[in-house]
Design an enzyme around this catalytic site. Structure first.
Site, PDB file in Angstrom:
ATOM      1  N   LYS A  65       0.795  -1.238   0.000  1.00  0.00           N
ATOM      2  CA  LYS A  65       0.000   0.000   0.000  1.00  0.00           C
ATOM      3  C   LYS A  65       0.822   1.280   0.000  1.00  0.00           C
ATOM      4  O   LYS A  65       0.391   2.296  -0.538  1.00  0.00           O
ATOM      5  CB  LYS A  65      -0.952   0.008   1.199  1.00  0.00           C
ATOM      6  CG  LYS A  65      -2.016  -1.055   1.074  1.00  0.00           C
ATOM      7  CD  LYS A  65      -2.961  -1.043   2.239  1.00  0.00           C
ATOM      8  CE  LYS A  65      -3.724  -2.347   2.265  1.00  0.00           C
ATOM      9  NZ  LYS A  65      -5.085  -2.236   2.718  1.00  0.00           N
ATOM     10  N   TYR A  83      -8.934 -10.153   9.342  1.00  0.00           N
ATOM     11  CA  TYR A  83     -10.241 -10.825   9.379  1.00  0.00           C
ATOM     12  C   TYR A  83     -10.103 -12.328   9.186  1.00  0.00           C
ATOM     13  O   TYR A  83     -11.079 -13.055   9.308  1.00  0.00           O
ATOM     14  CB  TYR A  83     -11.169 -10.241   8.299  1.00  0.00           C
ATOM     15  CG  TYR A  83     -10.616 -10.349   6.909  1.00  0.00           C
ATOM     16  CD1 TYR A  83      -9.880  -9.298   6.357  1.00  0.00           C
ATOM     17  CD2 TYR A  83     -10.777 -11.506   6.170  1.00  0.00           C
ATOM     18  CE1 TYR A  83      -9.331  -9.403   5.089  1.00  0.00           C
ATOM     19  CE2 TYR A  83     -10.236 -11.616   4.895  1.00  0.00           C
ATOM     20  CZ  TYR A  83      -9.512 -10.565   4.364  1.00  0.00           C
ATOM     21  OH  TYR A  83      -8.963 -10.687   3.111  1.00  0.00           O
ATOM     22  N   ASP A  97      -9.633   2.533   2.222  1.00  0.00           N
ATOM     23  CA  ASP A  97      -9.514   1.915   3.552  1.00  0.00           C
ATOM     24  C   ASP A  97      -9.946   2.859   4.676  1.00  0.00           C
ATOM     25  O   ASP A  97     -10.563   2.423   5.657  1.00  0.00           O
ATOM     26  CB  ASP A  97      -8.043   1.551   3.835  1.00  0.00           C
ATOM     27  CG  ASP A  97      -7.649   0.193   3.278  1.00  0.00           C
ATOM     28  OD1 ASP A  97      -8.542  -0.611   2.950  1.00  0.00           O
ATOM     29  OD2 ASP A  97      -6.428  -0.049   3.169  1.00  0.00           O
ATOM     30  N   GLY A 120     -11.573  -7.406  11.168  1.00  0.00           N
ATOM     31  CA  GLY A 120     -11.541  -6.444  10.071  1.00  0.00           C
ATOM     32  C   GLY A 120     -12.514  -6.702   8.939  1.00  0.00           C
ATOM     33  O   GLY A 120     -12.392  -6.073   7.874  1.00  0.00           O
TER      34      GLY A 120
END
Ligand SMILES: NC(=O)c1ccc[n+]([C@@H]2O[C@H](COP(=O)([O-])OP(=O)(O)OC[C@H]3O[C@@H](n4cnc5c(N)ncnc54)[C@H](OP(=O)(O)O)[C@@H]3O)[C@@H](O)[C@H]2O)c1
Length: 307
Positions: free
Chosen positions: A77, A248, A131, A269
């Site tokens: 990212k 998650y 995000d 998440g």
């Protein structure tokens, strides 16, 4: 292929992908493919293991192969900022790219390639951050804690944590503590927050006071056997109201197990994944995302059924 997501594949199928390393845990293909199917789109979404050394080549390759869009996850990212042709305001503001939309030029204007016929046109990559908004929505819905005026201990200073820290500061958190393995990265982020949001108190290290939220933005917990992302001798979990883990899968990380035992509210998440994915889907397709279809697909993928 229990849900037959690939049945629409044809020579005309439009493609999207998530790039990451590791990537095999990703629930994004299930979510996006279910949404394409529900919308009757001949589109498909795949997960690609991309070594960070070759991120630029992979983004260029997707552009050259006519992909409509990408998601970027661990560890891409931050680096992706260097590899896209254009940055949307969201990526500039939150300092990380988790979504790329490929765009084609038509009479001097740029349109997502998924919404026009891009044949023979110049194509560029544009980086977005979906995000940050997704995290705030998930914190409010899943932990029922209002980030504004909250005291937050944020673990991590990578792409996701950086976007989270800046967005939380923008939301008006009262005080923010940053803890990261590589301390200079946390210090750099703290300096940026102090400059951009002087009303927010930001420190590097563990809080002296209690906090409303602990937010895990590290990748510790993804692999079995990972240690906790915080030192509970220095900050016992009992001193937090809620713990949000951006991970998650596994759905319950060792951090969430420990936090639950300490009496904290907890959430993984999945909500953040849902809302960042829905926003990306809308950028690529120009349509309203079928949120409930996506939520259900994530539930099936991660829990084996709706939650
Ligand atoms: N739910 C969602 O939608 C969602 C969205 C975004 C991210 N995430 C999750 O958030 C996590 C971070 O993602 P990212 O994109 O920010 O990744 P990233 O840019 O690679 O950052 C990774 C972070 O984890 C820390 N870290 C990695 N290995 C560590 C170790 N062995 N010990 C201590 N710290 C370690 C890094 O510390 P250093 O700075 O010291 O390297 C850095 O702070 C991942 O688990 C990802 O799955 C979830």
């Amino acid at each position: 292929m229990a849900h037959g997501y690939l049945r629409h594949l044809s020579a005309g199928t439009r493609l999207c992908a998530v790039f990451g390393q590791p990537i095999r845990h990703s629930a994004s293909p299930a979510m996006h493919n279910a949404a394409f199917e529900a919308a009757g789109l001949d589109w498909a979404y795949v997960a690609c293991e991309v070594d960070p050394t070759y991120l630029g080549e992979a983004i260029t390759g997707a552009r050259r192969m006519g992909f409509c869009g990408l998601n970027l996850t661990v560890p891409h990212k931050l680096e992706a900022i260097e590899w896209v042709d254009e940055l949307d305001e969201s990526a500039k503001a939150w300092g990380a790219v988790n979504t790329v939309a490929f765009e084609a030029e038509v009479d001097g204007e740029w349109f997502p390639v998924g919404q026009i016929d891009p044949t023979g046109r110049a194509i560029r990559s544009k980086g977005y951050n979906t995000d940050a908004d997704a995290l705030i929505r998930a914190l409010k819905e899943d932990l029922r804690i209002e980030p504004r005026s909250a005291r937050v201990l944020l673990l991590g200073a990578g792409g996701a944590a950086r976007a989270a820290a800046l967005k939380l500061a923008d939301e008006g958190v009262l005080e923010l503590w940053l803890v990261n393995r590589t301390i200079p990265k946390a210090q750099e982020l703290a300096t940026e927050i102090s400059h951009r949001y002087p009303a927010v108190t930001v420190d590097v290290g563990y809080p002296e006071s209690d906090v409303e939220i602990i937010l895990n933005g590290t990748s510790l917990g993804l692999k079995s056997g990972d240690p906790l992302p915080l030192d509970v001798d220095r900050f016992p979990l009992e001193r937090a109201d809620g713990v949000y883990d951006m991970i998650y899968r596994p759905a319950v990380t060792p951090l969430l197990t420990a936090a639950h035992a300490a009496g904290c509210q907890t959430a993984n998440g999945l909500g953040m994944l849902l809302y960042q994915g829905a926003a990306a889907w809308e950028l690529w397709t120009g349509r309203q995302a079928p949120i409930e279809v996506m939520r259900e697909a994530l539930g099936r993928e991660v829990y084996g059924g709706p939650r």
